[in-house]
Design a protein around this motif. Sequence first.
Motif, PDB file in Angstrom:
ATOM      1  N   ASN A 116      50.758  64.730  20.161  1.00 37.06           N
ATOM      2  CA  ASN A 116      51.964  65.358  19.643  1.00 37.06           C
ATOM      3  C   ASN A 116      53.112  64.350  19.633  1.00 37.06           C
ATOM      4  OD1 ASN A 116      53.668  67.448  18.708  1.00 37.06           O
ATOM      5  ND2 ASN A 116      54.388  67.815  20.805  1.00 37.06           N
ATOM      6  N   ASP A 117      53.193  63.592  20.710  1.00 38.96           N
ATOM      7  CA  ASP A 117      54.187  62.521  20.832  1.00 38.96           C
ATOM      8  C   ASP A 117      53.504  61.403  21.609  1.00 38.96           C
ATOM      9  OD1 ASP A 117      56.310  60.829  21.332  1.00 38.96           O
ATOM     10  OD2 ASP A 117      57.436  62.243  22.571  1.00 38.96           O
ATOM     11  N   THR A 118      53.261  60.277  20.949  1.00 40.31           N
ATOM     12  CA  THR A 118      52.488  59.215  21.587  1.00 40.31           C
ATOM     13  C   THR A 118      53.145  58.657  22.838  1.00 40.31           C
ATOM     14  OG1 THR A 118      53.455  57.696  19.957  1.00 40.31           O
ATOM     15  CG2 THR A 118      51.228  58.466  19.549  1.00 40.31           C
ATOM     16  N   MET A 119      54.445  58.862  22.990  1.00 37.44           N
ATOM     17  CA  MET A 119      55.105  58.415  24.207  1.00 37.44           C
ATOM     18  C   MET A 119      54.644  59.206  25.432  1.00 37.44           C
ATOM     19  SD  MET A 119      56.866  55.757  23.641  1.00 37.44           S
ATOM     20  CE  MET A 119      57.631  55.679  25.240  1.00 37.44           C
ATOM     21  N   LEU A 120      54.002  60.346  25.229  1.00 33.81           N
ATOM     22  CA  LEU A 120      53.519  61.163  26.340  1.00 33.81           C
ATOM     23  C   LEU A 120      52.074  60.859  26.696  1.00 33.81           C
ATOM     24  CD1 LEU A 120      55.108  64.617  25.421  1.00 33.81           C
ATOM     25  CD2 LEU A 120      55.984  62.863  26.974  1.00 33.81           C
ATOM     26  N   ASP A 121      51.456  59.932  25.983  1.00 37.49           N
ATOM     27  CA  ASP A 121      50.083  59.565  26.300  1.00 37.49           C
ATOM     28  C   ASP A 121      50.031  58.949  27.701  1.00 37.49           C
ATOM     29  OD1 ASP A 121      47.352  58.986  24.553  1.00 37.49           O
ATOM     30  OD2 ASP A 121      47.599  57.632  26.269  1.00 37.49           O
ATOM     31  N   PRO A 122      49.063  59.361  28.540  1.00 33.74           N
ATOM     32  CA  PRO A 122      49.008  58.799  29.899  1.00 33.74           C
ATOM     33  C   PRO A 122      48.704  57.305  29.931  1.00 33.74           C
ATOM     34  CG  PRO A 122      47.093  60.188  29.461  1.00 33.74           C
ATOM     35  CD  PRO A 122      48.039  60.407  28.333  1.00 33.74           C
ATOM     36  N   GLU A 123      48.186  56.760  28.839  1.00 33.06           N
ATOM     37  CA  GLU A 123      47.915  55.324  28.766  1.00 33.06           C
ATOM     38  C   GLU A 123      48.917  54.622  27.851  1.00 33.06           C
ATOM     39  OE1 GLU A 123      45.865  53.762  30.651  1.00 33.06           O
ATOM     40  OE2 GLU A 123      45.065  55.581  31.574  1.00 33.06           O
ATOM     41  N   GLN A 124      50.147  55.126  27.824  1.00 36.22           N
ATOM     42  CA  GLN A 124      51.230  54.491  27.058  1.00 36.22           C
ATOM     43  C   GLN A 124      51.825  53.355  27.872  1.00 36.22           C
ATOM     44  OE1 GLN A 124      54.828  55.352  28.112  1.00 36.22           O
ATOM     45  NE2 GLN A 124      55.258  53.487  26.975  1.00 36.22           N
ATOM     46  N   ARG A 125      51.990  52.209  27.225  1.00 38.07           N
ATOM     47  CA  ARG A 125      52.569  51.043  27.895  1.00 38.07           C
ATOM     48  C   ARG A 125      53.508  50.315  26.940  1.00 38.07           C
ATOM     49  NH1 ARG A 125      47.332  51.588  29.489  1.00 38.07           N
ATOM     50  NH2 ARG A 125      46.985  51.579  31.747  1.00 38.07           N
TER      51      ARG A 125
END
Length: 443
Positions: A155-164
């Motif tokens: 939904n929002d890639t910034m909320l992905d747990p593997e976002q860096r």
Amino acid sequence: MQKILDAILAGDLDSVGNLPVPESYRAVTVHADEVEMFADRAHADKDPRESLHVEEVPTPELGPGEALVAVMASAINYNTVWTSIFEPMDTFGFLRRYGKTSPLAKRHDQPYHVVGSDLAGVVVRTGPGVNAWQPGDEVVAHCLNVELEHPDGHNDTMLDPEQRIWGFETNFGGLAELALVKSNQLMPKPAHLSWEEAACPGLVNSTAYRQLVSRNGAGMKQGDTVLLWGASGGLGSYATQFALNGGATPVCVVSSPQKAEICRKMGAELIIDRNAEGYRFWKDENTQDPKEWKRFGARIRELTGGDDPDIVFEHPGRETFGASVFVARKGGTIVTCASTSGFMHQYDNRYLWMNLKNIVGSHFANYREAWEANRLIAKGKIHPTLSGVYPLEQTGQAAFDVHKNAHQGKVGVLCLAPEEGLGVRNPELREQHLSAINRFRGV
């Protein structure tokens, strides 16, 4: 590298994909065995010139969904300063954790960290599964590195747990002759800008767009009054432009007459020089001064004709956050990132809770937001805020200047580009906006 550079400078971009990729390249790094070098020094005395190295590093293996980019220019962001002084922690912990997530990610766990979260350059190679980009494409890169193997990010890639953040929480960043990126970090280079101009908006422009404009941030609308801390700085200079471009009224907080003049050149009229007016929001290290909050709020109303800010654009953090919460209007929004003056914020919750205010955390931007922010640059609606440019060999000095706040807007770094001013493909559009493009130069 020289053959690749020669082809780019000659405009022979179709040949770039047929040229051999070098086994190593020059890059700006920090070293894992030096993370304690500033242990006994105060924050202000930690010197990026001592910790940032320019050296040859091996070219990383190219994986699926990735691209290798010849970097013509990059820029300094505050995350590079944090990396270089090993605050609030060293970045090798990020690399170790990332390296444990997959065999391919293991490449990032090295005893050196190639830093940098901006670039403008030319695609040299693409990995399996990359179809939207080809060798020879002129690109800029945003700094969101995301795996998208979990539902949270869709939904929002910034909320992905593997976002860096690439070049900060990953290796092989943009302050180098080559950079390794995900293909979904790539965006078209604005054709009217030089390499160094195109490189400098990426991180801060996208961050400001999400923080201020996007519905994931403050959702700014026409007619809003927006209080902007550091309005002429790397982040604030783009927020000021977004406010003006979007029909809001910016109240620009700066720290010198020179910075106030830059805001006026951008078109802002309501300006507070916090040093000249003597605001001291802390009585001592542990005690804030609500009287100063009130004096500050009264000054804002004086400028706006009685309006409190609908939105407070916060990034200094500890030093200003109490004042920011106080001055926001009833039901208003304090949107925050970065905390360059300290991460531990203190505020009087009565002014938040009883006045129904909102605190919104904002961190970089998703691909859609970064793309829209870059599109505004490409259309000449928002302009780069490049003030100075250094060669790759002087990246330490460039980071030192940002650490000491001895700069305006953004500081650029030439990587492969041998001189400034190269890479312009649309001189007609450039001529229309030349004064705005050069607004920060030499300041």
